[in-house]
Design a protein around this motif. Sequence first.
Motif, PDB file in Angstrom:
ATOM      1  N   ILE A 183      -1.638  12.324   3.697  1.00 45.84           N
ATOM      2  CA  ILE A 183      -1.526  13.706   4.190  1.00 45.84           C
ATOM      3  C   ILE A 183      -0.767  14.563   3.176  1.00 45.84           C
ATOM      4  N   GLN A 184       0.258  14.014   2.533  1.00 41.42           N
ATOM      5  CA  GLN A 184       0.969  14.758   1.487  1.00 41.42           C
ATOM      6  C   GLN A 184       0.008  15.121   0.357  1.00 41.42           C
ATOM      7  N   CYS A 185      -0.838  14.188  -0.041  1.00 42.11           N
ATOM      8  CA  CYS A 185      -1.826  14.456  -1.088  1.00 42.11           C
ATOM      9  C   CYS A 185      -2.851  15.487  -0.607  1.00 42.11           C
ATOM     10  N   LEU A 186      -3.239  15.406   0.659  1.00 44.96           N
ATOM     11  CA  LEU A 186      -4.195  16.368   1.211  1.00 44.96           C
ATOM     12  C   LEU A 186      -3.587  17.766   1.240  1.00 44.96           C
ATOM     13  N   ILE A 227      -7.759  18.584   9.543  1.00 44.43           N
ATOM     14  CA  ILE A 227      -7.510  17.301   8.892  1.00 44.43           C
ATOM     15  C   ILE A 227      -8.104  16.175   9.718  1.00 44.43           C
ATOM     16  N   GLY A 228      -8.695  15.222   9.028  1.00 40.17           N
ATOM     17  CA  GLY A 228      -9.100  13.960   9.623  1.00 40.17           C
ATOM     18  C   GLY A 228      -8.513  12.844   8.784  1.00 40.17           C
ATOM     19  N   LEU A 229      -8.068  11.784   9.440  1.00 36.32           N
ATOM     20  CA  LEU A 229      -7.442  10.678   8.716  1.00 36.32           C
ATOM     21  C   LEU A 229      -7.863   9.374   9.369  1.00 36.32           C
ATOM     22  N   ALA A 230      -8.312   8.430   8.568  1.00 35.31           N
ATOM     23  CA  ALA A 230      -8.665   7.097   9.065  1.00 35.31           C
ATOM     24  C   ALA A 230      -8.184   6.074   8.048  1.00 35.31           C
ATOM     25  N   VAL A 231      -7.239   5.244   8.473  1.00 38.26           N
ATOM     26  CA  VAL A 231      -6.693   4.191   7.620  1.00 38.26           C
ATOM     27  C   VAL A 231      -7.097   2.854   8.229  1.00 38.26           C
ATOM     28  N   LEU A 232      -7.651   1.973   7.408  1.00 36.27           N
ATOM     29  CA  LEU A 232      -8.055   0.654   7.896  1.00 36.27           C
ATOM     30  C   LEU A 232      -6.876  -0.046   8.573  1.00 36.27           C
ATOM     31  N   ARG A 233      -7.188  -0.813   9.593  1.00 29.74           N
ATOM     32  CA  ARG A 233      -6.144  -1.490  10.396  1.00 29.74           C
ATOM     33  C   ARG A 233      -5.142  -2.264   9.545  1.00 29.74           C
ATOM     34  N   GLU A 234      -5.630  -2.993   8.545  1.00 27.13           N
ATOM     35  CA  GLU A 234      -4.732  -3.837   7.762  1.00 27.13           C
ATOM     36  C   GLU A 234      -3.741  -3.045   6.913  1.00 27.13           C
ATOM     37  N   TYR A 235      -3.936  -1.735   6.781  1.00 22.81           N
ATOM     38  CA  TYR A 235      -3.020  -0.897   6.004  1.00 22.81           C
ATOM     39  C   TYR A 235      -2.199   0.040   6.888  1.00 22.81           C
ATOM     40  N   SER A 257       6.908  14.563  10.994  1.00 23.05           N
ATOM     41  CA  SER A 257       7.699  14.206   9.805  1.00 23.05           C
ATOM     42  C   SER A 257       7.261  14.992   8.568  1.00 23.05           C
ATOM     43  N   LEU A 258       6.035  15.500   8.584  1.00 28.56           N
ATOM     44  CA  LEU A 258       5.519  16.243   7.432  1.00 28.56           C
ATOM     45  C   LEU A 258       5.595  17.751   7.637  1.00 28.56           C
ATOM     46  N   ALA A 259       6.444  18.179   8.577  1.00 26.40           N
ATOM     47  CA  ALA A 259       6.730  19.598   8.820  1.00 26.40           C
ATOM     48  C   ALA A 259       5.530  20.384   9.343  1.00 26.40           C
ATOM     49  N   LEU A 297     -12.335  12.369   1.204  1.00 28.53           N
ATOM     50  CA  LEU A 297     -11.698  11.747   0.052  1.00 28.53           C
ATOM     51  C   LEU A 297     -11.269  10.336   0.419  1.00 28.53           C
ATOM     52  N   VAL A 298     -11.411   9.425  -0.513  1.00 23.03           N
ATOM     53  CA  VAL A 298     -11.022   8.036  -0.301  1.00 23.03           C
ATOM     54  C   VAL A 298      -9.534   7.895  -0.588  1.00 23.03           C
ATOM     55  N   ILE A 299      -8.824   7.224   0.310  1.00 15.76           N
ATOM     56  CA  ILE A 299      -7.414   6.878   0.092  1.00 15.76           C
ATOM     57  C   ILE A 299      -7.421   5.564  -0.679  1.00 15.76           C
ATOM     58  N   ALA A 300      -6.865   5.583  -1.888  1.00 16.05           N
ATOM     59  CA  ALA A 300      -6.953   4.402  -2.750  1.00 16.05           C
ATOM     60  C   ALA A 300      -5.603   4.081  -3.377  1.00 16.05           C
ATOM     61  N   LYS A 301      -5.430   2.801  -3.646  1.00 15.65           N
ATOM     62  CA  LYS A 301      -4.280   2.296  -4.397  1.00 15.65           C
ATOM     63  C   LYS A 301      -4.860   1.320  -5.407  1.00 15.65           C
ATOM     64  N   GLY A 302      -4.810   1.699  -6.671  1.00 19.95           N
ATOM     65  CA  GLY A 302      -5.492   0.892  -7.682  1.00 19.95           C
ATOM     66  C   GLY A 302      -6.981   0.862  -7.371  1.00 19.95           C
ATOM     67  N   ARG A 303      -7.544  -0.329  -7.283  1.00 18.11           N
ATOM     68  CA  ARG A 303      -8.967  -0.479  -6.956  1.00 18.11           C
ATOM     69  C   ARG A 303      -9.202  -0.718  -5.469  1.00 18.11           C
ATOM     70  N   THR A 304      -8.128  -0.688  -4.695  1.00 22.58           N
ATOM     71  CA  THR A 304      -8.244  -0.948  -3.257  1.00 22.58           C
ATOM     72  C   THR A 304      -8.420   0.351  -2.500  1.00 22.58           C
ATOM     73  N   SER A 305      -9.481   0.427  -1.703  1.00 23.92           N
ATOM     74  CA  SER A 305      -9.745   1.589  -0.852  1.00 23.92           C
ATOM     75  C   SER A 305      -9.242   1.272   0.548  1.00 23.92           C
ATOM     76  N   MET A 306      -8.423   2.171   1.092  1.00 20.45           N
ATOM     77  CA  MET A 306      -7.738   1.894   2.356  1.00 20.45           C
ATOM     78  C   MET A 306      -8.166   2.785   3.506  1.00 20.45           C
ATOM     79  N   GLY A 307      -8.976   3.809   3.233  1.00 19.02           N
ATOM     80  CA  GLY A 307      -9.405   4.696   4.303  1.00 19.02           C
ATOM     81  C   GLY A 307      -9.890   6.017   3.750  1.00 19.02           C
TER      82      GLY A 307
END
Length: 170
Positions: free
Chosen positions: A107-110, A89-97, A139-141, A63-73
């Motif tokens: 992760i909460q959404c996942l 779980i696998g998670l990859a967030v672009l460096r700038e985010y 932090s996410l229990a 799944l793409v992590i997105a905010k508006g039209r911006t894809s972050m990972g």
Amino acid sequence: MTSSADIRLRAVEPEDLELMYRIENDPQFWNYGSTTVPYSRYVLRQYLETSRNDLFADGQVRLVIAKGRTSMGFADLTNLDAIHLRAEIGLAVLREYQGQHIGTTAIQCLCEYARRVHLHQIYAIIATVNEPATRLFRSLAFTPSTLLHDWLRTEDGFVDAVVWQKVMGQ
């Protein structure tokens, strides 16, 4: 699809090829996963064309992590065990985010998605030297359960990892 505040997880689209190419070919992420070689656009395009993007059909979902039209990972569920209803779980967030709590929200959404598809448990295998990820899952229990000695190979040798688990009813 799944959202929290203004961050959402959405299905991967053909237009996400460049994002996938950028993340899959960034050696920063290789230390924390099982990929050690770059992927061509051709191979990634084939993945996009053949994936049903269905956890139970493919045994994984990206799944793409997105905010508006911006894809972050990407936020992934992989290694589905359909009998025991668990996935990794696998998670990859672009460096700038990174450092902006994008991973926390993803992760909460996942977790919300995992509940929706009736998974009993999700887990992550985190290198003991990956302090940001350790803080995130704590932090996410998520509960640390098993120490895996010399589990992940890095440029400097092998490092230990910990399995972090979350039972979805909790």
